[in-house]
Design a protein around this motif. Structure first.
Motif, mmCIF file in Angstrom:
data_model
loop_
_atom_site.group_PDB
_atom_site.id
_atom_site.type_symbol
_atom_site.label_atom_id
_atom_site.label_comp_id
_atom_site.label_asym_id
_atom_site.label_seq_id
_atom_site.Cartn_x
_atom_site.Cartn_y
_atom_site.Cartn_z
ATOM 1 N N PHE A 1 93.288 -28.614 91.323
ATOM 2 C CA PHE A 1 93.424 -28.924 89.902
ATOM 3 C C PHE A 1 93.137 -30.401 89.626
ATOM 4 O O PHE A 1 93.041 -30.799 88.477
ATOM 5 C CB PHE A 1 94.837 -28.627 89.406
ATOM 6 C CG PHE A 1 95.189 -27.164 89.301
ATOM 7 C CD1 PHE A 1 94.263 -26.159 89.491
ATOM 8 C CD2 PHE A 1 96.487 -26.795 88.991
ATOM 9 C CE1 PHE A 1 94.613 -24.822 89.378
ATOM 10 C CE2 PHE A 1 96.853 -25.468 88.859
ATOM 11 C CZ PHE A 1 95.919 -24.481 89.063
ATOM 12 N N ASP A 2 93.049 -31.213 90.656
ATOM 13 C CA ASP A 2 92.977 -32.665 90.504
ATOM 14 C C ASP A 2 91.574 -33.189 90.820
ATOM 15 O O ASP A 2 91.190 -33.266 91.988
ATOM 16 C CB ASP A 2 94.002 -33.308 91.440
ATOM 17 C CG ASP A 2 94.076 -34.809 91.312
ATOM 18 O OD1 ASP A 2 93.202 -35.426 90.660
ATOM 19 O OD2 ASP A 2 95.013 -35.390 91.889
ATOM 20 N N PRO A 3 90.789 -33.564 89.789
ATOM 21 C CA PRO A 3 89.433 -34.068 90.039
ATOM 22 C C PRO A 3 89.380 -35.278 90.974
ATOM 23 O O PRO A 3 88.431 -35.413 91.746
ATOM 24 C CB PRO A 3 88.922 -34.446 88.645
ATOM 25 C CG PRO A 3 89.774 -33.698 87.694
ATOM 26 C CD PRO A 3 91.114 -33.521 88.372
ATOM 27 N N GLU A 4 90.392 -36.137 90.934
ATOM 28 C CA GLU A 4 90.405 -37.296 91.838
ATOM 29 C C GLU A 4 90.559 -36.858 93.295
ATOM 30 O O GLU A 4 89.897 -37.401 94.182
ATOM 31 C CB GLU A 4 91.522 -38.264 91.449
ATOM 32 C CG GLU A 4 91.230 -39.026 90.173
ATOM 33 C CD GLU A 4 92.327 -40.024 89.839
ATOM 34 O OE1 GLU A 4 92.964 -40.561 90.771
ATOM 35 O OE2 GLU A 4 92.541 -40.268 88.642
ATOM 36 N N PHE B 1 88.119 -28.393 90.214
ATOM 37 C CA PHE B 1 87.470 -28.076 91.485
ATOM 38 C C PHE B 1 85.989 -27.782 91.311
ATOM 39 O O PHE B 1 85.135 -28.553 91.739
ATOM 40 C CB PHE B 1 88.173 -26.902 92.168
ATOM 41 C CG PHE B 1 87.566 -26.548 93.490
ATOM 42 C CD1 PHE B 1 87.605 -27.449 94.541
ATOM 43 C CD2 PHE B 1 86.952 -25.332 93.686
ATOM 44 C CE1 PHE B 1 87.036 -27.140 95.773
ATOM 45 C CE2 PHE B 1 86.383 -25.010 94.909
ATOM 46 C CZ PHE B 1 86.431 -25.908 95.954
ATOM 47 N N TYR B 2 85.679 -26.673 90.668
ATOM 48 C CA TYR B 2 84.273 -26.276 90.561
ATOM 49 C C TYR B 2 83.446 -27.293 89.781
ATOM 50 O O TYR B 2 82.320 -27.607 90.163
ATOM 51 C CB TYR B 2 84.147 -24.875 89.950
ATOM 52 C CG TYR B 2 84.602 -23.805 90.901
ATOM 53 C CD1 TYR B 2 83.774 -23.382 91.935
ATOM 54 C CD2 TYR B 2 85.863 -23.239 90.798
ATOM 55 C CE1 TYR B 2 84.191 -22.414 92.833
ATOM 56 C CE2 TYR B 2 86.283 -22.268 91.690
ATOM 57 C CZ TYR B 2 85.444 -21.856 92.702
ATOM 58 O OH TYR B 2 85.871 -20.901 93.594
ATOM 59 N N GLY B 3 83.987 -27.815 88.697
ATOM 60 C CA GLY B 3 83.249 -28.796 87.900
ATOM 61 C C GLY B 3 82.968 -30.077 88.661
ATOM 62 O O GLY B 3 81.857 -30.606 88.622
ATOM 63 N N THR B 4 83.979 -30.575 89.367
ATOM 64 C CA THR B 4 83.796 -31.803 90.144
ATOM 65 C C THR B 4 82.819 -31.578 91.285
ATOM 66 O O THR B 4 81.921 -32.403 91.526
ATOM 67 C CB THR B 4 85.146 -32.317 90.681
ATOM 68 O OG1 THR B 4 86.025 -32.554 89.566
ATOM 69 C CG2 THR B 4 84.979 -33.590 91.485
#
Length: 179
Positions: free
Chosen positions: A28-31, A124-127
């Motif tokens: 859930f965390d892009p970083e 997740f998928y977007g990053t």
């Protein structure tokens, strides 16, 4: 009094190559996802730049077997941004209790599940898609089932699927389909 806390799901990456064992990243965390990329794929990309988009054309996410996540740092802020109200007064609904009414509690649960879909899709998928595309690669994924929402398909360049069928001797055989 209800006490809440959160931790890792306890799931470990599998199957994993030697040195790649460990707990699942917070999807859930892009970083956290960016850090994961930088520590592995980013290094592979830098060391193999002449192959990017050619021999090294993409990354593949096989079927999702890490089980569901339902919390991350900043969950309250994310919930408020997406839904326009504060989750805190409603948090007992996440334990199976009703607050105010059944209908209102079910709406909060629906909003919470939609947030989890949004967070895994974007986080997740977007990053991963952004990082892969910047490196000249595409994302292949078996993005069905489990906690992978249909909206994640926008973050998958080449959707795939798999199914299992018995062979002539009754053994299960895995068949992959690619769009």
């Amino acid at each position: 009094i209800i006490r809440f806390g959160y931790t890792l799901t306890g799931k470990k990456s599998h199957p994993a190559a030697y040195g790649g064992e460990g707990y699942e990243v917070d999807k859930f965390d892009p970083e956290a996802i960016s850090y994961q990329w930088d520590c592995l794929m980013g290094k592979l990309c830098k060391g193999n730049s002449e192959y990017l988009g050619k021999t090294f054309e993409g990354i593949l996410f096989d079927s999702y077997e890490a089980h569901w996540s339902n919390w991350t740092a900043g969950m309250f802020d994310s919930f408020s941004r997406l839904n326009g109200y504060d989750l805190r007064p409603w948090i007992p609904v996440l334990t199976g209790r009703y607050v105010k009414s059944v209908a209102e509690s079910e709406k909060v649960l629906s909003d919470f599940r939609r947030l989890c879909d949004h967070l895994i899709t974007e986080g997740f998928y977007g990053t991963m898609q952004k990082k892969a595309n910047e490196a000249g690669m595409v994302v292949y994924a078996e993005g069905q089932g489990g906690p992978v929402p249909a909206c994640a398909m926008d973050k998958i360049d080449v959707p795939m699927n798999e199914f299992w069928t018995p062979d002539a001797k009754g053994r299960l055989t895995k068949i992959k389909l690619t769009a």
